[in-house]
Design a protein around this motif. Structure first.
Motif, PDB file in Angstrom:
ATOM      1  N   MET A   1      29.624  51.678  44.505  1.00 29.95           N
ATOM      2  CA  MET A   1      30.823  51.523  45.210  1.00 29.95           C
ATOM      3  C   MET A   1      31.839  50.858  44.310  1.00 29.95           C
ATOM      4  N   ASP A   2      33.175  51.296  44.719  1.00 31.88           N
ATOM      5  CA  ASP A   2      34.187  50.658  43.906  1.00 31.88           C
ATOM      6  C   ASP A   2      34.475  49.243  44.321  1.00 31.88           C
ATOM      7  N   GLY A   3      34.908  48.297  43.375  1.00 31.29           N
ATOM      8  CA  GLY A   3      35.410  47.103  43.624  1.00 31.29           C
ATOM      9  C   GLY A   3      36.449  46.805  44.684  1.00 31.29           C
ATOM     10  N   LYS A   4      37.298  47.751  44.769  1.00 35.33           N
ATOM     11  CA  LYS A   4      38.284  47.657  45.650  1.00 35.33           C
ATOM     12  C   LYS A   4      37.846  47.722  47.031  1.00 35.33           C
ATOM     13  N   LEU A   5      36.913  48.750  47.139  1.00 34.65           N
ATOM     14  CA  LEU A   5      36.443  49.196  48.329  1.00 34.65           C
ATOM     15  C   LEU A   5      35.751  48.050  48.974  1.00 34.65           C
ATOM     16  N   LEU A   6      34.916  47.404  48.190  1.00 35.04           N
ATOM     17  CA  LEU A   6      33.979  46.187  48.470  1.00 35.04           C
ATOM     18  C   LEU A   6      34.696  45.317  48.851  1.00 35.04           C
ATOM     19  N   ALA A   7      35.853  44.703  48.208  1.00 33.57           N
ATOM     20  CA  ALA A   7      36.562  43.542  48.562  1.00 33.57           C
ATOM     21  C   ALA A   7      37.288  43.917  49.962  1.00 33.57           C
ATOM     22  N   ARG A   8      37.743  45.234  50.342  1.00 33.27           N
ATOM     23  CA  ARG A   8      38.139  45.463  51.534  1.00 33.27           C
ATOM     24  C   ARG A   8      37.263  45.184  52.609  1.00 33.27           C
ATOM     25  N   LEU A   9      36.134  45.651  52.262  1.00 36.14           N
ATOM     26  CA  LEU A   9      35.029  45.570  53.518  1.00 36.14           C
ATOM     27  C   LEU A   9      34.590  44.217  53.658  1.00 36.14           C
ATOM     28  N   ALA A  10      34.675  43.558  52.537  1.00 37.01           N
ATOM     29  CA  ALA A  10      34.278  41.897  52.906  1.00 37.01           C
ATOM     30  C   ALA A  10      35.409  41.281  53.596  1.00 37.01           C
ATOM     31  N   ALA A  11      36.815  41.559  53.349  1.00 32.42           N
ATOM     32  CA  ALA A  11      37.900  41.050  54.056  1.00 32.42           C
ATOM     33  C   ALA A  11      37.979  41.563  55.590  1.00 32.42           C
ATOM     34  N   VAL A  12      37.458  42.921  55.888  1.00 29.32           N
ATOM     35  CA  VAL A  12      37.318  43.232  57.384  1.00 29.32           C
ATOM     36  C   VAL A  12      36.326  42.574  57.936  1.00 29.32           C
ATOM     37  N   ILE A  13      35.336  42.532  57.400  1.00 24.63           N
ATOM     38  CA  ILE A  13      34.272  41.692  58.062  1.00 24.63           C
ATOM     39  C   ILE A  13      34.627  40.367  58.209  1.00 24.63           C
ATOM     40  N   PHE A  14      35.115  39.517  57.415  1.00 26.90           N
ATOM     41  CA  PHE A  14      35.413  38.167  57.604  1.00 26.90           C
ATOM     42  C   PHE A  14      36.584  37.965  58.618  1.00 26.90           C
ATOM     43  N   VAL A  15      37.664  38.799  58.919  1.00 27.14           N
ATOM     44  CA  VAL A  15      38.358  39.076  59.878  1.00 27.14           C
ATOM     45  C   VAL A  15      37.798  39.441  61.110  1.00 27.14           C
ATOM     46  N   ALA A  16      36.819  40.132  61.169  1.00 24.89           N
ATOM     47  CA  ALA A  16      36.068  40.458  62.381  1.00 24.89           C
ATOM     48  C   ALA A  16      35.301  39.247  62.890  1.00 24.89           C
TER      49      ALA A  16
END
Length: 104
Positions: free
Chosen positions: A1-16
């Motif tokens: 997994m790419d680092g940027k994709l992992l960071a975006r996924l973590a941000a989306v989970i945090f916002v949810a």
């Protein structure tokens, strides 16, 4: 997994998670909170007029130091706390203390 994709996924989970917690908190039906100071003041007045006066003086803040009613309430509270008789003075306790010698 790419680092940027992992960071975006973590941000989306945090916002949810944050949105879910906000929705749950807003959905709660809570009874109105009565300030503790007003409840305590009402209980104090019922228990003791001296305690009610001390509470009033406490709420006055710095002005209470110049208020004669507060000064007498504090003196009475001090007398009760120290277990002195009604006619005795707190200054009698200080009679055994000798004044400090003057430093030159």
């Amino acid at each position: 997994m790419d680092g940027k994709l992992l960071a975006r996924l973590a941000a989306v989970i945090f916002v949810a998670v944050a949105l879910t917690a906000t929705a749950v908190e807003m959905a709660r039906d809570e009874e109105p909170v009565v300030p503790a100071s007003s409840v305590r003041a009402a209980e104090d007045a019922a228990l003791s007029p001296l305690r009610a006066e001390l509470t009033r003086c406490q709420e006055m803040g710095e002005a209470a130091a110049r208020n004669p009613a507060c000064l007498s309430a504090w003196a009475e509270h001090r007398r009760r706390f120290l277990g002195l008789e009604a006619g005795s003075s707190a200054r009698r306790c200080d009679a055994s203390v000798t004044p400090a010698t003057e430093v030159r």
